[in-house]
Design a protein around this motif. Sequence first.
Motif, PDB file in Angstrom:
ATOM      1  N   ARG A 152       0.843  -1.197   0.000  1.00  0.00           N
ATOM      2  CA  ARG A 152       0.000   0.000   0.000  1.00  0.00           C
ATOM      3  C   ARG A 152       0.880   1.250   0.000  1.00  0.00           C
ATOM      4  O   ARG A 152       1.981   1.242   0.560  1.00  0.00           O
ATOM      5  N   THR A 208      -1.275   6.681   1.094  1.00  0.00           N
ATOM      6  CA  THR A 208      -2.702   6.973   1.246  1.00  0.00           C
ATOM      7  C   THR A 208      -3.519   5.700   1.465  1.00  0.00           C
ATOM      8  O   THR A 208      -4.741   5.744   1.409  1.00  0.00           O
ATOM      9  N   ARG A 209      -2.843   4.564   1.686  1.00  0.00           N
ATOM     10  CA  ARG A 209      -3.458   3.259   1.915  1.00  0.00           C
ATOM     11  C   ARG A 209      -4.036   2.655   0.639  1.00  0.00           C
ATOM     12  O   ARG A 209      -4.723   1.637   0.681  1.00  0.00           O
ATOM     13  N   ARG A 210      -3.753   3.236  -0.498  1.00  0.00           N
ATOM     14  CA  ARG A 210      -4.207   2.667  -1.756  1.00  0.00           C
ATOM     15  C   ARG A 210      -3.378   1.420  -2.070  1.00  0.00           C
ATOM     16  O   ARG A 210      -2.157   1.411  -1.901  1.00  0.00           O
ATOM     17  N   GLU A 241       0.852  -5.150   3.982  1.00  0.00           N
ATOM     18  CA  GLU A 241      -0.163  -5.735   4.867  1.00  0.00           C
ATOM     19  C   GLU A 241      -0.289  -7.229   4.592  1.00  0.00           C
ATOM     20  O   GLU A 241      -0.578  -7.622   3.466  1.00  0.00           O
TER      21      GLU A 241
END
Length: 591
Positions: A227, A230-232, A270
Amino acid sequence: MQAIQATFDDLGTSLADVTFVVVDLETTGGSPEHCGITEIGAVKVRGGVVLGEFQTLVNPAEPIPAFISVLTGITDAMVADAPRIEGAVPAFLEFAAGSVLVAHNAGFDIGFLKAATARVGGTWPRFRVLDTLHLARHLVTRDESPNHKLGSLAHVFSAHTTPDHRALHDARATVDVLHGLIERVGNLGVHTLEELTSYTSRVTPEQRRKRVLAEPLPHAPGVYLFRDATRRVLYVGTSRDIRTRVRTYFTASEQRSRMADMVRLAHVVEPIVCQTPLEAQVRELRLIDEHQPRFNRRSKDGRRTVWVKLTRERFPRLSIVKHVRDDGAHHIGPFRSRATAQAAIDAVHEVVPLRQCTKTLSLTGSGSACALADLGRCGAPCTGAQTQSEYALVVDRCAALFSGNGRADADRLRARLDELASQERFEDAARVRDRFVQLVRGAARAQRVAPLVRSAEVVAARPRPEGGWELVSVRHGRLAGTAVSPRGADPMVFVRTLQATAEVVPPGTPERPAALVEETEILLRWLEAPGVRIVELDGSWTCPVGGAGSVRHELEPAVAAAREVVGFDRDAPAVGAGDGGGRRPGWRRAG
């Protein structure tokens, strides 16, 4: 996430703690198979400190060529009383035991040492090997040195010993070159043996610094998501060991150029731990479909497939459609492109005289026939020359091909191939063959997928190598849950728990199936793999006698041999991975 204590392997071996044995050989020529060793020189170092040296002349049991004596200064007289290779090589291996071997152009020296070890009946230890020539090519520019020969590098790094083609002197010079190279990579963030042995200038310092992203990850099977800040989601992957796999993205083993761009943007990795590799594979597919990561290239088109439809109208025809409607029409597929779907349509038209025009026809017909009627490829219902009931017999033949009872027309298509080949029309035969392949692939998919999609639940088990069972629940073609029963335990207890806790999957519709077709195909390949046992079946899982699966099983190996390839493109699983590969044609029932 549960904290996992790092092992020394995870952290890497600090270069300061590594014992290096820098070795150099003099030989009678350049071939390990036909030439002998005349001298071995080696220096043992750790943390920049010399721990010992090894030097011996070696009697090669053959005359030393004159030009070699001129180059090295080693003569036949000098080696006359020296030990033979049977004594010299074991002594060197004892000196080097437990170390990392280093040489300049290591392939040459290590090749001679391995050949000599085999010649005396010994076993070559599994040394780690470091090549200073390889490192120098990435770290020393042409502005610094005209080449990467040992003498040139010794000058660049101000070696205390000048190499002169005597083994110990050259080994000492190589030690100074090694220390100079280690100092340079240290400034680039390389501090462990693992990083040094895989070093390449293709891996940027920024990419190496990102390796800390792998440190908190578990050694477990599952899925990992890169990721950005921006957690994209940038990229989704799967592995049997998440941490080990992710670490490779920061080393030379990752050679895909786009991955360097991905790592540059990555902010966090993640992990999603899965009980089984099958669960990981399915989760990866779903996550790619959900997030459409920009750096994933495969499995992003799961909803962009097309189908071949036998239309429901007065005079049906074949059409390429994007969606399957619940209108009772026959379909085969899915196909991953319109081109492969069109090839399947062309294969049908080779043996079944369906109309190929797209206009709506009346019962009485009107107008003139097209060229296909003159060629006997169409009964011309457009002119009234063929009645609706007569044309219905042609439609039935096509429906049989689609539903699995079309062995007769499949045999006609095969006969057409034989006819073209006998006429030496090999290009035409290849074109018909490729169309035939696409037809049987599409029909086989439809015939295999449909029964699984209709089944309310299939529970299956596969034995694990370490003991116990891998359990899977599939509901309407979707993975509903997985579990693992340990060795020695009653697996049925875990089966009942799995059934009680698995995802509730309502039946899908042709327009909205319960799962991506690719997911259902993954599950089919698992269910049809050797050793899998069906434990519970709520439904009917069958494949037809003479269906496309058996035809494809016969056809694919011949096509693969003709193309000199193994397997096919992603349009279909590999031969034998489903559709009855390796099984006798006929009805088969799971349960």
